[in-house]
Design a protein around this motif. Structure first.
Motif, mmCIF file in Angstrom:
data_model
loop_
_atom_site.group_PDB
_atom_site.id
_atom_site.type_symbol
_atom_site.label_atom_id
_atom_site.label_comp_id
_atom_site.label_asym_id
_atom_site.label_seq_id
_atom_site.Cartn_x
_atom_site.Cartn_y
_atom_site.Cartn_z
ATOM 1 N N HIS A 117 0.955 -1.014 -0.096
ATOM 2 C CA HIS A 117 0.081 -0.184 0.037
ATOM 3 C C HIS A 117 0.647 1.412 -0.074
ATOM 4 O O HIS A 117 0.543 2.298 -0.819
ATOM 5 N N LYS A 118 1.829 1.096 0.752
ATOM 6 C CA LYS A 118 2.937 2.358 1.026
ATOM 7 C C LYS A 118 3.452 2.784 -0.244
ATOM 8 O O LYS A 118 3.894 3.647 -0.984
ATOM 9 N N ILE A 119 4.121 1.506 -0.994
ATOM 10 C CA ILE A 119 4.601 1.605 -2.278
ATOM 11 C C ILE A 119 3.680 1.992 -3.368
ATOM 12 O O ILE A 119 4.175 2.903 -4.259
ATOM 13 N N LYS A 124 2.077 6.368 -6.868
ATOM 14 C CA LYS A 124 1.026 7.509 -7.460
ATOM 15 C C LYS A 124 1.563 8.826 -7.341
ATOM 16 O O LYS A 124 1.443 9.599 -8.458
ATOM 17 N N ALA A 125 2.200 9.169 -6.204
ATOM 18 C CA ALA A 125 2.698 10.388 -5.891
ATOM 19 C C ALA A 125 3.704 10.836 -6.859
ATOM 20 O O ALA A 125 3.808 12.000 -7.373
ATOM 21 N N ARG A 126 4.458 9.832 -7.166
ATOM 22 C CA ARG A 126 5.683 10.243 -8.098
ATOM 23 C C ARG A 126 5.360 10.431 -9.357
ATOM 24 O O ARG A 126 5.866 11.074 -10.116
ATOM 25 N N LYS A 129 4.044 13.764 -9.871
ATOM 26 C CA LYS A 129 4.729 14.836 -9.905
ATOM 27 C C LYS A 129 5.499 14.925 -11.027
ATOM 28 O O LYS A 129 5.823 16.017 -11.488
ATOM 29 N N GLU A 130 5.946 13.740 -11.875
ATOM 30 C CA GLU A 130 6.599 13.586 -12.851
ATOM 31 C C GLU A 130 5.731 14.050 -13.992
ATOM 32 O O GLU A 130 6.278 14.885 -14.823
ATOM 33 N N ALA A 131 4.178 13.762 -13.855
ATOM 34 C CA ALA A 131 3.214 14.546 -14.879
ATOM 35 C C ALA A 131 3.293 15.809 -14.909
ATOM 36 O O ALA A 131 3.239 16.593 -16.183
#
Length: 303
Positions: A117-119, A124-126, A129-131
């Motif tokens: 779940h953490k990964i 998703k957050a990464r 941010k990249e998008a």
């Protein structure tokens, strides 16, 4: 990437509560990707305590260049799905307790679910941010006005080159290309990179008062040569000096295309997109061996 210590601790606990014979512990390692050289690290495992066998193997795997990721992942998959409890050691000899083993397996599953779940959340957050970093912040009209202001001397030459790099990044983003910001590697300054049609191209951006001569072009080619399937786009607002094109392509593998201020102006005035300009120039280089052409007409530029 090191394997999580809490997961390894849970796996250790499961192994010691599922297997009693030392040979069974070692066989579990073999069944999950440990090589003969890995097993030899244990020496005479029959002389070791059961927990020492596990600790020795885990420590050895963690110190490998890949962190033992493959075997650790395989062991984790085996343990969370474990359902075979040898009645000889659990029921007859009572060396092991099935309830304890099942509790350890359940705990390991919980640790895995928490970690997964953490990964997923971090991924998703990464990705978000990249998008966001790839979204253009300026319109083509705004970039055109910025470029014309630079031509008119709105900034000193040192700043002008930096703003040109930003402008090129924005043009790439407007064409939905993957853009890498300027960076340094092994002491080399790279003005950025773009991904076009599945290939990465290093970018060199020059805004000098005179046409780019051989030296900076050769320096850029040297940067490309040190990269895996290196390719590049050399952008010189004021064009290129005599013989620089011929000296680069004569008897050599073509890995660089040339872009000048006229090409940029055609993009900024929307005669073609940044992607279309690259496509025309790359096609000419690949099919005709020409690295400096008019991107709209496709004709060779005469220096």
């Amino acid at each position: 990437m090191s394997f999580p210590s809490d997961i390894k601790s849970g796996m250790r606990d499961c192994i010691l509560k599922i297997f009693w014979p030392k040979d069974h512990i070692v066989q579990f390692f073999v069944d999950n990707g440990c090589t003969n050289s890995d097993i030899r690290v244990l020496g005479d495992h029959k002389e070791l305590a059961r927990y020492k066998i596990v600790d020795c193997m885990f420590g050895h795997l963690a110190e490998k260049p890949d962190g033992g990721l493959g075997p650790f992942r395989s062991m984790l998959k085996s343990l969370v799905g474990w359902s075979s409890f040898d009645p000889y050691y659990f029921d007859k000899l009572k060396k092991l307790n099935r309830a304890d083993a099942e509790r350890s397996i359940t705990h390991l599953k919980q640790l895995q679910e928490i970690r997964d779940h953490k990964i997923q959340k971090e991924r998703k957050a990464r990705a978000a941010k990249e998008a966001a970093s790839q979204n253009p912040k300026q319109t083509i009209s705004e970039l055109k006005e910025k470029y014309l202001a630079l031509i008119q001397g709105s900034l000193p030459p040192a700043r002008r080159g930096y703003e040109l790099e930003n402008l090129l990044q924005e043009l790439g983003k407007l064409s939905r290309l993957e853009v890498t910001e300027p960076y340094r590697v092994n002491g080399e300054q790279i003005d950025g990179a773009i991904k076009f049609e599945g290939e990465h191209y290093l970018v060199e951006a020059k805004w000098q008062d005179k046409a780019s001569a051989n030296e900076p072009v050769y320096q850029f080619v040297g940067k490309i040569e040190g990269k895996f399937y290196g390719r590049g786009v050399f952008i010189s607002v004021n064009g290129f000096s005599d013989n620089v094109v011929n000296s680069l392509v004569h008897g050599k593998a073509i890995k660089t295309i040339f872009v000048d201020g006229e090409d940029l102006m055609m993009v900024l005035e929307e005669f073609q997109s940044f992607s279309e300009m690259l496509d025309k120039k790359i096609k000419a280089a690949q099919t005709r061996g020409e690295i400096y052409i008019h991107a709209v007409s496709g004709k060779t530029k005469i220096i």
